[in-house]
Design an enzyme around this catalytic site. Structure first.
Site, PDB file in Angstrom:
ATOM      1  N   LYS A  76      44.304  33.411  44.870  1.00 40.38           N
ATOM      2  CA  LYS A  76      43.729  34.373  43.919  1.00 40.38           C
ATOM      3  C   LYS A  76      43.318  35.656  44.647  1.00 40.38           C
ATOM      4  CE  LYS A  76      40.069  34.479  40.401  1.00 40.38           C
ATOM      5  NZ  LYS A  76      39.015  33.644  39.761  1.00 40.38           N
ATOM      6  N   SER A 152      38.887  34.493  35.244  1.00 44.04           N
ATOM      7  CA  SER A 152      39.513  35.457  36.133  1.00 44.04           C
ATOM      8  C   SER A 152      40.699  34.909  36.917  1.00 44.04           C
ATOM      9  CB  SER A 152      38.475  36.011  37.114  1.00 44.04           C
ATOM     10  OG  SER A 152      37.888  34.966  37.881  1.00 44.04           O
ATOM     11  N   SER A 176      36.043  30.482  34.955  1.00 43.63           N
ATOM     12  CA  SER A 176      37.236  31.244  35.322  1.00 43.63           C
ATOM     13  C   SER A 176      38.402  30.432  35.852  1.00 43.63           C
ATOM     14  CB  SER A 176      36.881  32.306  36.374  1.00 43.63           C
ATOM     15  OG  SER A 176      36.093  33.315  35.800  1.00 43.63           O
TER      16      SER A 176
END
Length: 472
Positions: A76, A152, A176
């Protein structure tokens, strides 16, 4: 090759049925072909990936088997990767190349994974939709490219769901990892506080946790076991006394007491009927497996104080990121949402922060007390299906936090309590949109939670369906 699970790929690599280079090239080709529409990646580095793969093949040829030897992965873009650009989803930081890996990234690399690139994330991770000024398109769910894959960890979920990665690194500050899993028909795990290190983020971000996104519980547990090695300096660090990978293939050793609810606890919000159906399907299967399953009221509700505190938590996170990372002369490049949060954060006082912390502690404490008699809590993961592009900003930037909470209201409390939580797929509706359920375990009882998730998977809570991009 992407039809194989990560565990299946690992077995094929070790038996020399496929090579790590072949596997990496397969995924690189799929990314090049499909990602322009999906928005899963910020950065892809084929040269780095093939170099990693060749090293994995050399080790495999010598009979050296590392936990992730040769398995492709994405990190990520909120987490530092030495030698590979990390933008934190922010245009002012595009092209920033860290000198060192974040702690968990280093663990994944040392476990022999082949790093293909960085997956897409919203700016500084303060949104549950993945849209920024770094990538030309947002991360979308492959089940409907007109809808977000959440955030996210939206890019990571998109990549795994569409067959651009077998597994992916993710992180979860208020849902997230779990809400992207829900939007993409995946398994997403937020571990107990301290199982996966927060270093070097520190105590302020104690609500956050890194974890895996995968298609199966076994794959998720395989990656989680690699990540679950906190350094001695971690304030919250602990290690389990049993194998997480084994738990992800097992069953609970006793019937569990499970409390469930579908009431969001948020005024004006009602769950979609299919979100309710997802929970009812899980309840039916759990009872059939012999567990003690009871409907209960939510242990706490989002009164005005609690809802504001959740919003303020995002505001402070954005403000700290902007203040520490973005030069004054580049702040006009920030997204409108980040600018709005940073402006609000600049007006907050010390007493405001203390009151926020007290409200969050009270909210979390009510959940812990209300669930003290239960091994597991069961809820929807989200209040409805993946939302259309533009949904969260449709009523203006000032309403984004409120609209995000309305959709993701079931997840933040588990971050505040530090409990382990997993999002599991349930079913697709008549329009082909995915729905899911959330299971939350007792603090530090991650192995029990994984074993229950594996049991539900083996009992057919969800089908191994794929979106259209899978077959392209």
């Amino acid at each position: 090759m992407h039809d194989l699970s990560a565990a299946g790929q690992l077995r094929a690599l070790r038996s020399h049925d496929i090579s790590a280079r072949e596997l990496a090239q397969h995924y690189l080709d799929r990314i090049a072909k499909l990602d322009g529409e999906l928005g899963a990646f910020v950065t892809v580095d084929p040269e780095l990936a093939l170099r990693d793969a060749d090293r994995a093949d050399e080790r495999l040829a010598r009979g050296e088997h590392t936990p992730l030897g040769g398995i492709p992965i994405g990190i990520k873009d909120l987490h530092a990767t030495a030698g590979l650009a990390t933008s934190f989803g922010s245009a002012p930081l595009a092209g920033h190349v860290p000198a060192e890996d974040a702690w968990t990234v280093g663990l994944i690399r040392r476990a022999g994974a082949t790093l293909l690139g960085k997956t897409n994330a919203p700016e500084f991770g303060v949104a549950c939709y993945t849209e920024n000024a770094v990538t030309p398109v947002p991360a979308v769910t492959p089940y409907d490219t007109g809808r977000y894959s959440s955030g996210s960890s939206g890019g990571a979920a998109t990549a795994v769901s569409a067959g651009l990665l077998p597994i992916a690194h993710a992180s979860d500050g208020a849902g997230s990892t779990r809400t992207p899993a829900a939007a993409c028909h995946l398994v997403g795990i937020k571990p107990s506080r301290g199982l996966v290190s927060l270093a070097p983020a520190g105590a302020f971000f104690a609500a956050g946790a890194e974890g895996p996104l995968a298609r199966t519980v076994e794959d998720a547990a395989l990656l989680l076991e690699v990540m679950a090695q906190p350094p001695s300096r971690d304030l919250y660090g602990w290690t389990p006394d049993t194998s997480l990978a084994q738990a992800g293939r097992g069953r609970p050793d006793r019937p569990l007491k499970i409390g469930w609810w579908t009431d969001p606890g948020l005024p004006g919000v009602a769950p979609h009927p299919e979100s309710v159906r997802a929970v009812h399907r899980a309840v039916e299967r759990l009872r059939g497996l012999g567990h003690d399953v009871r409907e209960i009221a939510p242990p706490a509700r989002y009164d005005e104080t609690a809802a504001r505190a959740i919003s303020d938590m995002l505001t402070i996170s954005a403000t700290m990121s902007v203040t520490t990372l973005v030069p004054d002369g580049k702040r006009d490049q920030l997204t409108a949402h980040t600018r709005n949060l940073a402006a609000a954060g600049a007006k907050m006082t010390g007493p405001d922060v203390l009151l926020m912390q007290a409200a969050l502690a009270r909210f979390a404490g009510d959940f812990l007390a209300g669930l003290d008699d239960f091994d597991i809590a069961l809820t929807p993961t989200t209040s409805g299906p993946p939302v259309p592009l533009g949904h969260f900003e449709a009523e203006g930037i000032e309403q984004v936090n409120e609209r995000m909470l309305s959709w993701s209201c079931y997840t933040p409390w588990a971050n505040l309590t530090g409990q382990p939580a997993v999002s599991l797929p349930s079913h697709l509706d008549d329009d082909g949109l995915p729905y899911s359920v959330q299971l939350v375990g007792r603090p530090r009882q991650d192995a029990t939670l994984l074993s229950l998730a594996a049991q539900l998977e083996h009992e057919g809570l969800w089908d191994a369906v794929h979106p259209p991009h899978w077959f392209r």
